[in-house]
Design a protein around this motif. Structure first.
Motif, short mmCIF file in Angstrom:
data_model
loop_
_atom_site.label_atom_id
_atom_site.label_comp_id
_atom_site.label_asym_id
_atom_site.label_seq_id
_atom_site.Cartn_x
_atom_site.Cartn_y
_atom_site.Cartn_z
N GLY A 1 0.78 -1.23 0.00
CA GLY A 1 0.00 0.00 0.00
C GLY A 1 0.82 1.28 0.00
N HIS A 2 2.11 1.21 -0.38
CA HIS A 2 2.92 2.44 -0.32
C HIS A 2 2.47 3.45 -1.38
N ASN A 3 2.83 4.68 -1.14
CA ASN A 3 2.46 5.77 -2.05
C ASN A 3 3.27 5.63 -3.35
N THR A 4 2.59 5.39 -4.45
CA THR A 4 3.27 5.11 -5.72
C THR A 4 3.40 6.35 -6.61
N THR A 5 3.08 7.50 -6.06
CA THR A 5 3.22 8.74 -6.84
C THR A 5 4.63 8.84 -7.41
N ASP A 6 4.73 9.16 -8.68
CA ASP A 6 6.00 9.32 -9.39
C ASP A 6 6.74 8.00 -9.64
N GLN A 7 6.18 6.86 -9.25
CA GLN A 7 6.86 5.58 -9.51
C GLN A 7 6.35 4.89 -10.77
N PHE A 8 5.21 5.35 -11.27
CA PHE A 8 4.72 4.90 -12.57
C PHE A 8 3.71 5.96 -13.02
N ILE A 9 3.37 5.93 -14.31
CA ILE A 9 2.43 6.93 -14.84
C ILE A 9 1.07 6.26 -15.02
#
Ligand code: FAD
Ligand code: NAG
Ligand code: NAG
Ligand code: NAG
Ligand code: NAG
Ligand code: NAG
Length: 614
Positions: free
Chosen positions: A169-177
């Protein structure tokens, strides 16, 4: 990764829930029919994707023959971090070895291929990408079929991919589009679920060195592949997602799909000719468990036979069936039924080189990986609660780079285009060498380098008429000056990478000689330690309809035959500049549409092969 303690423990663990495969047949005697509309040879990555799509039509019957075993409850296959223990030389592997490699000081090494439901998608390291738009557009150009262009192929992502939230559940902002991905397809894809200590340092390096930009999405979907980013993996919540757990699981209850494991296809038998083209609608197989060539069984395809046996298995079966180079077959006494000197030629692969650093004691994972009790505890935690390091894939970050233009000046650029990488770098915070076992002591950081645009071409050739004899496999690693040059430049690049301030208080030294300033020493390091990323492709290459080179036409029909196609990675004319399982799946998705179109079934949309490329 190959500590005996580590590997031994996992293979004996047996704690698990079941998955999908109640309906899979295990004995030839269980087959109720001898003829099916389609017979697919190989329940691998492409084969099962195709089987699923074809049996969406309940009027169509499909038989899939697979030499390997069931993947049901196989712990090393299911648990993401155990991927490297699935092969080589296990019950799930074909146990191939390459012939001595001229470019590697005559060394040979294991050449794993999955021999299990799901094929190599059950044995791989789960990194999932599609390659660059240019990879696909070149395929369209050389085959003169714009249907293989990225503009046409990208629609299949919607059906193929189901991007899911990572388990932690980690924050995936900026890790994929997010806008690039599909959330409604068949195969689960996800980001990491546990960070490694090196992850922050890798990302920080992208801020410190302009040469290594951060790439927010390295799937290749309409985004530049160049730069360093977060791996996307074929992973459901804490468990490997293979073609078996996805495409087969979704189709296995269909009455018109039959999958038979332990069925080793030994040859295709000729069934006449039509319009000057030979037919091969009879498929001969044996019980793989006996390792004997008798008794044989035969099944017949009413519509077509499809070879999906992979880049080694497919040319092997063609050659055993008399489809191949006369110079290969005649000495073995095999009658040449379709003379084609290109079968088993044009083999391509990505050479892989581990460059290993020493780091401060116990800052890496090595002390855990060489401790059988710690590994078993990790497996137990994974089994009970789907958490801990075993739940994660083996690496979290990877990057894609081009050669510097001045370096490239001396060569004709073999890449598919200016946005296509020449080499890859992969980061692991432990000793990751597919061949050399982890030493008994020490803590390590590995940066692997891989050549993505090899100009070497290799071969797959049967050595006898016995289908149980492994073929002679020659991927011709670092077989050209260009490939050796790219590997040397890649080593230099990772040395610059590791010299960034981010690594100052982490790295303590190097293993071996790759820190040398001498090109000759770097080249020797590469020759002595390079093996494979396990990506053989192109051994039954696709060319245009008019071309007499190559093995299949753009509609995947085998040249000189009718009713016979190939659907797996052996058909791509050039190895994609990425981890290629996404390519194998998309090839199968389009193949299903080509078959549906050809046989006037309901295909998904308005595509027809479009022969319009200039
Ligand atoms: C160890 C390893 C790690 C990898 N890591 C990655 C990765 O991280 N990311 C990535 O994208 N790619 C990775 N790959 C490569 C990728 O998995 C393969 O390129 C891809 O799965 C090939 O798909 P395919 O359909 O062409 O063949 P396969 O999936 O290999 O399918 C071929 C099937 O045919 C069966 N078969 C062969 N011969 C016969 C016969 N005579 N009779 C019956 N059945 C037969 C085989 O048992 C197998 O099931 C890795 C591969 C390996 C081995
Ligand atoms: C084969 O036929 C038998 C008898 O009709 C049936 O019980 C069995 O389920 C069938 N098997 C398959 C795989 O269809
Ligand atoms: C591969 O090697 C393993 C381990 O020795 C063995 O169990 C398996 O049967 C072998 N597979 C083949 C296809 O020979
Ligand atoms: C996730 O991280 C981004 C960027 O750091 C931030 O803007 C956003 O608010 C975070 N989302 C959540 C749900 O915390
Ligand atoms: C490193 O780990 C090993 C094994 O767990 C342990 O014996 C050793 O004391 C540790 N060393 C340090 C410096 O923590
Ligand atoms: C072609 C074929 O085998 N069709 C069968 C599909 O399954 C249904 C039962 O669900 C049979 O009635 C068809 O004969």
């Amino acid at each position: 990764m190959k500590s005996t303690a580590f590997q031994g423990k996992l293979l004996t663990s047996a704690l698990f829930v079941s998955c999908s495969l109640a309906l899979t047949l295990t004995n030839p005697s269980e087959l109720n029919a001898t003829s099916y509309d389609y017979i697919i040879v190989g329940a691998g990555t492409s084969g099962l994707a195709l089987a699923n799509r074809l049996t969406e039509d309940p009027a169509i019957s499909v038989l899939v023959l697979e030499a390997g075993i069931s993947d049901d409850n196989v712990v090393p296959v299911m648990a993401p971090f155990l991927g490297p223990t699935v092969t080589p030389n296990t019950p799930y592997d074909w146990n191939y070895t390459v012939i001595p490699q001229v470019g590697l000081d005559g060394r040979s090494f294991p050449y794993p291929r999955g021999r299990i439901l799901g094929g190599s998608s059950s044995a791989n390291y789960m990194i999932h990408q599609y390659g660059t738009n240019e990879n696909w557009d070149r395929m369209a150009k050389v085959t003169k079929d714009s249907g293989w262009s990225w503009n046409n192929m990208k629609k299949y992502i919607e059906r193929h991919e189901n991007f899911i939230e990572p388990l932690d559940g980690h924050n995936t902002t900026d890790q994929f589009i997010p806008s690039l991905h599909s959330y409604s397809g068949t195969l689960d894809i996800s980001l990491y679920v546990a960070t490694q200590d090196i992850d922050n340092r890798v990302i920080t390096t992208t801020q410190q060195l302009r040469e290594f930009p951060y790439n927010e999405d390295i799937s290749g979907i309409d985004n530049d592949l160049l730069g360093i980013g977060w791996a996307q993996s074929s992973m459901s919540k804490g468990v490997r997602a293979s073609s078996s757990t996805s495409y087969l699981a979704a189709a296995n209850s269909r009455p018109n799909l039959t999958v038979l494991i332990n069925a080793m296809v030994t040859k295709l038998l000729p069934t006449g000719a039509s319009g000057g083209l030979r037919s091969f609608r009879n498929v001969e197989f044996v019980d793989a468990r006996t390792a004997k060539v008798t008794p044989t069984f035969q099944v017949q395809a009413k519509k077509e036979v499809i070879l999906s046996a992979g880049s080694v298995g497919t040319p092997q079966i063609l050659q055993l069936s008399g489809i191949g180079a006369a110079e290969d077959l005649a000495p073995l006494g095999i009658p040449v039924l379709v003379e084609n000197p290109h079968v088993g030629r044009n083999l391509q692969d990505h050479p892989l080189l581990p460059n290993i650093f020493t780091v401060h004691e116990n800052t890496s994972m090595d002390h855990i990986l060489r401790d059988p009790i710690a590994v078993q505890a990790g497996i137990t935690e994974w089994a009970e609660s789907r958490s801990g390091f075993i739940t994660n894939n083996v690496i979290n970050n990877l990057g894609f780079q081009r050669l510097h233009p001045t370096v490239l000046e001396a060569f004709t650029d073999p890449s598919a285009g200016p946005h296509t990488p020449h080499f890859e770098i992969i980061f692991a915070n432990y000793w990751l060498d597919p061949v050399t076992p982890i030493p008994a002591t020490g803590s390590y950081f590995t940066i692997l380098t891989a050549v993505l645009t090899p100009t070497s071409r290799g071969t797959v050739k049967i050595r006898s008429t016995n289908p149980f004899d492994a073929p002679l496999i020659n991927p011709n690693m670092l077989g050209t000056a260009f490939d050796a040059h790219v590997m040397r430049e890649a080593i230099k690049a990772i040395k610059r990478f590791a010299s960034a301030p981010a690594w100052d208080d982490y790295i303590t030294g190097v293993v071996g000689k790759f820190w040398s300033h001498s090109d000759a020493t770097l080249d020797a390091h590469a020759r002595q330690h390079t093996t494979t990323v396990f990506h053989p492709t192109s051994s039954a290459s696709m060319t245009s309809h008019a071309s007499t080179e190559g093995v299949v036409n753009p509609d995947l029909t085998v040249k000189g035959t009718e009713g016979l196609r190939i659907v797996d990675l052996s058909v791509v004319p050039f190895i994609p500049s990425c981890h290629p399982q996404g390519t194998a799946y998309l090839v199968a998705e389009r193949a299903a549409d080509l078959l549906k179109l050809h046989h006037r079934m309901n295909y998904i949309d308005d595509l027809a092969p479009q022969f319009v490329i200039a």
